[in-house]
Enzyme design. Structure first.
Site: not given
Ligand code: ZN
Ligand code: NAG
Ligand code: NAG
Ligand code: NAG
Ligand code: NAG
Ligand code: NAG
Ligand code: NAG
Length: 930
Positions: A341-343, A377-378, A381, A400
């Site tokens: 989905g994304a990084m 979310h990203e 991180h 996560e």
């Molecule tokens: Zn993640």
């Protein structure tokens, strides 16, 4: 428009539909979908073919030996790719060349160097002693052709372990493939001259978990953090991006551009990122934030919303975490082909286009929510994962779990009132997997996670959702403020480092008087979760592991933090249950007309069962005045009751009766909870005669006005989905008529409702409708709209169309590689498509694993979805057959998922046998009342 208008008062038995879970937001995991092909089956640990005795042992496993510490790298990368083919050339080049110099500190004498490389041709290796400026002679180097991916270098001279410094130089060549991993190529089309479609290319990267080694030889483990000085040499008229700020100059006349990036902070290899494209950026100075995407999308304003959200959420995190975002820029890029989905790459976050770009005319409110949630979310991180990193992949849940938990606060700060939805979106899904014996503990021993497939299997609901759930529980247990204070300390203390989870408990223990380690170890080190049983006559309370299919429990009792109240006083109390029980406690006794409710708001990661009397009192309370019970708990009571029934701990009719109060409830959480659980009934019975009586009564808001409140919008979509999929004539005629208008003219359907209405119209429609949608799908340029159509195409009832659609998934010009799994999953959700999808997956298994193995497909998710309905002995035998076949072929990578679906199928078989008649009777009985 007011509440409740679109929810029918006469709603009797609400029955979910197969589509509900997919309609309610893309529950895509932020997973790097990648499966190792058994091309290089694991071999025993490497041994050295040298006769000279050497002081350091070769690695005993797949981990690097610890005698060398990388401190910094200087990496040159030169992709030969043209983003746009020159006029008079058809020559595209997918080669990249490069070299890397890594500074090493030696801490143990050794004559060898081990590092990682995969898929590259290493053309030169040189080792220099920095202290003496002397070149050491390399006696031999080789790349191990096994799963270790080791590049082993043997030297004539000894590397001295007294902290002496060395430099290792490697030159290499590689290929940009379309395999979505390492440094790879992505493509898209633009309208060129005279409106002709032209292809454009970009080079981009995805390293997590272990693909940095595909770009340059490196010490590719998260704890081996280093500084990276990156230089990219690229074609003119392209922009190169990486984790830090770059400056560029021109060399060789106009032939090449050189972009030199400032040194990164000390960081892990899996967070590196490189892109070369002719994308356009929006934002930037004076802001740190720039959003990159295809030029036409940026010009049309599709990146604007993401940019705004990023600004807000980043500010919120800086305050909440008490540490500034440490880099001098933050780029986000929408990549046309991207498997996750994304990084969260540090300073250069990549997204699928649908995760970052929105278009006012076609994007639904749920698309917007998805973008905000993903960004939250990203960005989380950038602290949890990037600044403070787990030592090894076994503690992936620290990354996560935190990112998932914090993202609910992040979106709240960006004006999305979604915090409570964590219960539906994370906790309920974690409950499902973790009720199987084949689940796994949150934290496994480091030595259990060795191979690529060990690592990849950790990117699952346990790591993300249970991780978030236990952090939420811990925060409630020690108090939100203390929790956040301790988190601040933890981040400050371990920034740029690699702690293990016990370091976190220490920080928390210093902040509070509570024994955090004793509490949390019961939740993180063992598999599963408990069900608490409260017997209100005696006040006895006990715990037991909750299994969907009763199995011998194991392990130590959990420390269960119980928050509860009783109806007479409504006073909120807490209690810590440490024993298995039954423990008598008068506080859990109730008066004659009194009831008790425990695990208020589902802050604890456990289920609660009561004696029948208390269940009945709760049921009556819900029917007379449900407001007395908090919204989250209303949803939780439903979820607990249905799942206790699935496990044979409660009569299934209690669960069904619990849904009756919903006719007066307009809140989303209880509704969604009921629909999801009733969805299970549909899955079990939609191929049987029980399905008939499971009928549905529902009306919907016919004029299509969209309510204001976000969760009411969810309700509206649910209402339409449920009504149409159960064949309610008004709903079908509305859907078909709207779709006809769309075909004839312009699209009148509100973006929120498109997914549901397209699907209903295709399901009710014919081949022409399907072909129309297929053309629209190909024509659409906005990823969100494309996804809605791709989903709707799976809703047809025509077997031959579904079969052809399945075939399309093997053709990347029709269905992009990154969309293969979700497309097959959509088809499997359709009752007509499910057996086709299962046959297809089994039939194409070898082909799929070969062609789509690397970097693309989550076979775990695929297997999970196509077998959701399985509830017959025949199907169980088919699964076991597959298990035998894969064992023979050494396909290690879906082992755990396969065990899980087999266990689930066995539980289903048992449940269906025991409950079919009861369910049939209950529905028939209820129907008589209408
Ligand atoms: Zn993640
Ligand atoms: C990378 O850059 C830093 C800062 O300029 C420097 O100290 C370090 O030596 C460089 N590393 C390499 C391998 O050149
Ligand atoms: C196209 O080819 C001609 C002659 O072969 C050359 O002079 C010209 O530079 C080429 N154009 C480009 C854009 O490469
Ligand atoms: C590494 O590659 C860069 C760019 O191609 C080149 O300028 C440099 O000379 C190379 N380094 C060595 C030691 O060959
Ligand atoms: C790597 O070497 C092999 C064998 O010499 C060659 O076939 C292949 O094209 C090379 N790959 C790259 C990317 O240079
Ligand atoms: C339960 O959650 C609601 C928000 O949904 C909140 O207002 C309420 O205070 C919570 N109750 C308890 C006992 O924490
Ligand atoms: C469950 O309840 C139904 C109806 O209320 C009843 O007929 C059935 O016997 C009960 N089953 C069990 C196992 O108690």
């Amino acid at each position: 428009m007011g509440k409740g208008v679109f929810m029918s008062k006469s709603l009797a038995i609400a029955i979910g539909v197969l589509t509900v879970s997919s309609v309610c937001g893309v529950v895509a995991m932020l997973v790097v979908y990648r499966i190792q092909i058994a091309r290089n089956p694991p071999k025993p640990p490497p041994t050295l073919q040298t006769t000279t005795p050497i002081p350091t042992e070769p690695p005993a496993n797949l981990r690097l030996p610890d005698h060398l510490i990388p401190e910094s790298y200087e990496v040159f990368l030169q992709p030969y790719l043209y983003v746009e083919l020159p006029d008079n050339s058809t020559e595209q080049s997918f080669i990249f060349k490069g070299n890397s110099t890594v500074r090493l500190k030696c801490v143990k004498n050794s004559k060898s160097i081990f590092l990682h490389v995969r898929g590259l041709n290493v053309t030169d290796v040189r080792v220099t002693s920095t202290d003496f400026g002397k070149v050491l002679s390399v006696s031999h180097y080789e790349i191990h052709q096994n799963e270790s991916n080791f590049l082993e270098i043997q030297l004539e001279d000894m590397l001295l372990g007294n902290g002496s410094r060395y430099e290792l130089f490697t030159a290499f060549e590689g290929e940009l493939l379309d395999d979505l991993s390492g440094f790879y190529v992505s493509q898209y089309t633009v309208k060129g001259k005279e409106d002709k479609e032209e292809v454009r290319f970009l080079a981009t990267s995805q390293m997590q978990p272990t693909d940095a080694r595909q770009v340059f030889p490196c010490f590719d483990e998260p704890a081996l953090k280093a500084v990276f000085n990156i230089t990219i040499i690229h074609r003119p008229k392209t922009t190169a991006l990486s984790n830090t700020k770059g400056v560029f100059k021109t060399i060789d006349g106009e032939k090449w551009h050189v972009t030199t990036f400032s040194p990164t902070p000390v960081m892990s290899t899996y967070l590196l990122a490189f892109t070369v494209s002719n994308f356009m950026g929006k934002g930037g100075y004076p802001s740190k934030i720039t959003t990159y995407a295809r030029a036409d999308a940026v010009i049309a304003g599709h990146a604007d919303y993401a940019t705004q959200m990023t600004e807000k959420i980043l500010n919120f995190y800086e305050t909440t975490f008490g540490l500034k975002y440490p880099l001098d820029k933050l780029d986000q890029i929408a990549v046309p082909d991207f498997s996750a989905g994304a990084m969260e790459n540090w300073g250069l976050i990549s997204y699928q286009e649908s995760g970052l770009l929105l278009e006012d005319d076609t994007s639904s409110n749920f698309d917007k929510e998805w973008v905000a949630t993903l960004i939250a979310h990203e960005l989380a991180h950038q602290w949890f994962g990037n600044l403070v990193t787990m030592r090894w992949w076994n503690d992936l849940w620290l990354n996560e779990g935190f990112a998932t938990y914090m993202s609910y606060m992040g979106v709240e700060a960006a004006d999305w009132n979604l915090k409570d939805l964590i219960v539906l979106k994370e906790i309920h899904s974690a409950f499902q997997v973790d009720s199987l014996n084949s689940s796994h503990p949150l934290s496994l021993p480091e030595s259990d996670i060795e191979t690529y497939s060990d690592i990849i299997e950790l990117f699952d609901d346990i790591t993300y959702s249970k991780g978030a759930a236990v952090l939420r529980m811990l925060s409630t247990y020690i108090g939100e403020e203390e929790f956040m204070n301790a988190i601040k300390t933890y981040l400050r203390k371990f920034q740029y480092m690699n702690p293990v989870y016990k370091d976190l408990w220490e920080c928390l223990q210093e902040e509070t008087k509570k024994d955090v380690e004793a509490f949390m170890s019961t939740w993180t080190e063992q598999v599963g979760y408990p069900v608490i049983t409260i017997t209100t006559q005696t006040g006895e309370i006990s715990q037991e592991q909750f299994f969907l299919k009763q199995t011998e429990g194991h392990g130590i009792p959990w420390q269960v933090h119980i928050i509860y109240f009783k109806s007479d006083s409504m006073q909120v109390n807490e209690y810590l249950l440490k024993d298995k029980g039954p423990v008598p406690n008068p506080n859990f006794q109730v008066g004659k007309d009194e009831w008790i409710l425990a695990n208020i708001n589902c802050t604890g990661f456990y289920r609660v069962n009561y004696d029948d009397e208390n269940w009945n009192k709760l049921l009556m309370q819900l029917e007379s005045n449900h407001h007395v019970i908090p919204v989250i708990s209303r949803g939780q009571l439903i979820d607990d009751a249905f799942n206790l029934a699935r496990a044979g701990r409660l009569n299934v009719t209690t669960g069904l009766s619990l849904t009756k109060f919903l006719k007066n409830d307009t809140e989303y959480i209880p509704w969604e909870s009921a629909l999801k659980n009733l969805d299970y009934f549909i899955l079990m019975f939609d191929r049987s005669e029980v399905y008939g009586p499971i009928t549905y009564f529902e009306t919907y808001n016919e004029n299509g006005t969209v309510p204001e409140k976000h969760t009411d919008q969810y309700n509206q979509v649910n209402a339409i989905t449920v009504a149409c999929s159960n064949g309610l004539p008004e709903c079908l005629s509305m859907a078909t008529s709207l779709f006809r208008q769309y075909r004839n003219n312009t699209n009148p359907i509100h973006p929120n409702l498109r997914r549901a209405i397209y699907c209903s119209a295709i399901a009710a429609g014919d081949e022409d409708d399907w072909e129309f949608a297929w053309e629209e799908f190909q024509r659409a340029t906005v990823a969100g709209e494309k996804d809605k159509l791709r989903y709707a195409l799976s809703c047809t009832k025509e077997i031959w169309l579904l079969n052809r659609y399945l075939q399309y998934t093997l053709d990347p010009t029709k269905i992009k590689k990154m969309d293969v799994v979700s497309t097959i999953n959509y088809i499997a959700k359709n009752v007509a498509g499910q057996p086709l999808a299962w046959d297809f997956v089994r039939g194409q298994w070898s082909y799929l694993t070969q062609e789509y193995g690397a970097g693309i497909i989550s076979f775990n998710s695929l297997l999970d979805s196509v077998t959701k309905r399985f509830s017959t002995d025949f199907e169980l035998q088919q699964l076991k057959q597959l298990q035998r076949e894969l064992e023979e072929k050494d396909h290690e990578f879906v082992t755990r998922t396969l065990e899980q679906v087999i266990e689930r199928t066995e539980a289903n078989i048992k449940w269906v046998t025991e409950n079919k008649q009861i369910v049939l009777d209950w529905f028939s009985g209820e129907l008589k009342n209408y």
